[in-house]
Scaffold this active site. Structure first.
Site, PDB file in Angstrom:
ATOM      1  N   ASN A   1       0.877  -1.175   0.000  1.00 16.12           N
ATOM      2  CA  ASN A   1       0.000   0.000   0.000  1.00 16.12           C
ATOM      3  C   ASN A   1       0.909   1.219   0.000  1.00 16.12           C
ATOM      4  O   ASN A   1       1.533   1.518   1.011  1.00 16.12           O
ATOM      5  CB  ASN A   1      -0.907  -0.028   1.241  1.00 16.12           C
ATOM      6  CG  ASN A   1      -1.760   1.224   1.345  1.00 16.12           C
ATOM      7  OD1 ASN A   1      -1.801   2.035   0.424  1.00 16.12           O
ATOM      8  ND2 ASN A   1      -2.436   1.388   2.481  1.00 16.12           N
TER       9      ASN A   1
ATOM     10  N   LYS B   1       0.090   4.273  -0.242  1.00 14.20           N
ATOM     11  CA  LYS B   1      -0.526   5.455   0.392  1.00 14.20           C
ATOM     12  C   LYS B   1      -0.259   6.689  -0.488  1.00 14.20           C
ATOM     13  O   LYS B   1      -0.226   6.564  -1.709  1.00 14.20           O
ATOM     14  CB  LYS B   1      -0.025   5.613   1.825  1.00 14.20           C
ATOM     15  CG  LYS B   1      -0.204   4.313   2.627  1.00 14.20           C
ATOM     16  CD  LYS B   1       0.072   4.448   4.084  1.00 14.20           C
ATOM     17  CE  LYS B   1      -0.111   3.080   4.747  1.00 14.20           C
ATOM     18  NZ  LYS B   1       0.071   3.128   6.193  1.00 14.20           N
TER      19      LYS B   1
ATOM     20  N   SER C   1       3.872  -2.396  10.024  1.00 14.47           N
ATOM     21  CA  SER C   1       5.328  -2.487  10.163  1.00 14.47           C
ATOM     22  C   SER C   1       5.899  -3.837   9.727  1.00 14.47           C
ATOM     23  O   SER C   1       6.824  -4.355  10.355  1.00 14.47           O
ATOM     24  CB  SER C   1       5.754  -2.142  11.599  1.00 14.47           C
ATOM     25  OG  SER C   1       5.338  -0.821  11.925  1.00 14.47           O
TER      26      SER C   1
ATOM     27  N   GLU D   1      -6.610   4.539   7.990  1.00 18.03           N
ATOM     28  CA  GLU D   1      -6.383   5.973   7.760  1.00 18.03           C
ATOM     29  C   GLU D   1      -7.626   6.630   7.173  1.00 18.03           C
ATOM     30  O   GLU D   1      -7.948   7.773   7.499  1.00 18.03           O
ATOM     31  CB  GLU D   1      -5.152   6.161   6.853  1.00 18.03           C
ATOM     32  CG  GLU D   1      -3.877   5.856   7.633  1.00 18.03           C
ATOM     33  CD  GLU D   1      -2.749   5.276   6.804  1.00 18.03           C
ATOM     34  OE1 GLU D   1      -2.782   5.357   5.572  1.00 18.03           O
ATOM     35  OE2 GLU D   1      -1.811   4.728   7.439  1.00 18.03           O
TER      36      GLU D   1
ATOM     37  N   GLU E   1      -4.971  -5.099  10.334  1.00 16.64           N
ATOM     38  CA  GLU E   1      -3.934  -4.088  10.541  1.00 16.64           C
ATOM     39  C   GLU E   1      -4.172  -3.368  11.867  1.00 16.64           C
ATOM     40  O   GLU E   1      -4.920  -2.381  11.911  1.00 16.64           O
ATOM     41  CB  GLU E   1      -3.965  -3.059   9.404  1.00 16.64           C
ATOM     42  CG  GLU E   1      -3.759  -3.648   8.023  1.00 16.64           C
ATOM     43  CD  GLU E   1      -3.237  -2.602   7.038  1.00 16.64           C
ATOM     44  OE1 GLU E   1      -2.124  -2.781   6.569  1.00 16.64           O
ATOM     45  OE2 GLU E   1      -3.939  -1.610   6.781  1.00 16.64           O
TER      46      GLU E   1
ATOM     47  N   HIS F   1      -9.373   1.032   4.985  1.00  9.66           N
ATOM     48  CA  HIS F   1      -8.072   1.264   5.639  1.00  9.66           C
ATOM     49  C   HIS F   1      -8.275   2.178   6.853  1.00  9.66           C
ATOM     50  O   HIS F   1      -9.074   3.112   6.816  1.00  9.66           O
ATOM     51  CB  HIS F   1      -7.078   1.888   4.655  1.00  9.66           C
ATOM     52  CG  HIS F   1      -5.686   1.828   5.197  1.00  9.66           C
ATOM     53  ND1 HIS F   1      -5.222   2.736   6.123  1.00  9.66           N
ATOM     54  CD2 HIS F   1      -4.684   0.932   5.008  1.00  9.66           C
ATOM     55  CE1 HIS F   1      -3.980   2.405   6.465  1.00  9.66           C
ATOM     56  NE2 HIS F   1      -3.637   1.306   5.808  1.00  9.66           N
TER      57      HIS F   1
ATOM     58  N   GLY G   1       2.954   2.080  10.713  1.00  7.20           N
ATOM     59  CA  GLY G   1       3.896   3.190  10.584  1.00  7.20           C
ATOM     60  C   GLY G   1       4.623   3.531  11.869  1.00  7.20           C
ATOM     61  O   GLY G   1       5.259   4.575  11.969  1.00  7.20           O
TER      62      GLY G   1
HETATM   63  P1  13P Z   1       3.320   0.220   7.518  1.00  6.79           P
HETATM   64  O1  13P Z   1       3.816  -1.060   6.891  1.00  6.79           O
HETATM   65  O2  13P Z   1       4.063   1.432   7.034  1.00  6.79           O
HETATM   66  O3  13P Z   1       3.248   0.111   9.006  1.00  6.79           O
HETATM   67  O4  13P Z   1       1.811   0.440   6.989  1.00  6.79           O
HETATM   68  C1  13P Z   1       0.911  -0.603   7.073  1.00  6.79           C
HETATM   69  C2  13P Z   1      -0.319  -0.236   6.350  1.00  6.79           C
HETATM   70  O5  13P Z   1      -1.068   0.629   6.757  1.00  6.79           O
HETATM   71  C3  13P Z   1      -0.595  -0.932   5.083  1.00  6.79           C
HETATM   72  O6  13P Z   1      -1.892  -0.661   4.634  1.00  6.79           O
END
Ligand code: 13P
Length: 249
Positions: free
Chosen positions: A9, A11, A212, A96, A166, A94, A172
């Site tokens: 992803n 983003k 992560s 976010e 997740e 997601h 992150g």
């Molecule tokens: P990270 O791997 O940067 O922690 O992000 C995970 C994520 O949100 C994938 O959709």
């Protein structure tokens, strides 16, 4: 045998030239047998990257879609825009987008429905915040997300869904859920699917872990019984890291 999936992803990252180079590099990776690679890329790049990703094991996904067919929704992307340029996958739910765009379980249900009704496969994200994990109520929290957005689907529709667990506290942050924590939640999710559908349906559902994931922890995570791969953020932006993750099955 369940599908094995390494999904990235991206983003809101990368210039077009960086995106094109990364996509070409991943397209040229020798993907292990039986592994599928999916990259969820920024919407302006979908068309061109989908043309670059000719490797039959590599698919390009959208990061979002709107819950309506079309209309006065400035800045949004519809299912038809995606499918008419050959996109087959879309992320829904997601954390976010749940957080910053206030997407509710009900709205996500509508997005899942419109995607599936129009031939798009869904990577459905779920996961709890740290406050819930601290109270040890994460199983119930995730169960509610699945119940309110997914469990109205028929078994046939659910076959076009990939679940991505997740935990928000692991996204992150560099803090990964331990392989034991990931396995526990994945087993709990599979158990719920078994209860709401059948054990056969549950046994076929790919459940990815996200938060992560890195080359250093991917193999340990992916080797757990109910962890069928990863949804990778930061480490999917680097060709060498994502390649190492793809090869960790
Ligand atoms: P990270 O791997 O940067 O922690 O992000 C995970 C994520 O949100 C994938 O959709």
């Amino acid at each position: 045998m369940r599908r094995k999936i390494a999904a990235g992803n991206w983003k809101m990252n990368l210039s077009f030239s960086e995106a094109r180079d990364l996509c070409s590099e991943i397209n040229n990776v020798k993907i292990p047998n039986g592994v599928e690679v999916i990259m969820a890329v920024p919407s302006p790049y979908l068309y061109v990257l989908n043309a670059i990703a000719r490797n039959k094991s590599v698919s390009i996904a959208a990061q979002n879609l709107h819950s309506k067919d079309s209309g006065a929704f400035t800045g949004e992307t519809s299912h038809n825009m995606l499918s008419s340029i050959g996109i087959n996958y879309v992320l829904v739910g997601h954390s976010e987008r749940r957080q910053y765009n206030k997407e509710s379980n009900a709205e996500l249900k509508a997005k899942v429905d419109i995607a599936l009704a129009n031939g798009l496969s869904v990577i459905f994200c779920c996961g709890e915040p740290l406050s819930i994990r601290k109270k040890k109520t994460q199983d119930a929290y995730v169960a509610k997300q699945l119940k309110e957005s997914l469990f109205h689907l028929s078994a046939e529709q659910l076959a076009s869904v990939i679940v991505a667990y997740e935990p928000i506290w692991a996204i992150g942050t560099g803090v990964t859920a331990s392989p034991i924590q990931a396995q526990q939640m994945h087993k709990s999710i599979r158990g719920l699917v078994s209860k709401n559908y059948t054990s056969k349906v549950a046994a076929q559902l790919p459940i990815l872990y996200g938060g992560s994931v890195k080359p250093a922890n991917a193999q340990d995570l992916f080797s757990r019984a109910d962890v069928d791969g990863g949804l990778v953020g930061g480490a999917s932006l680097d060709a060498a890291s994502f390649t190492a993750i793809i090869k960790s099955f």
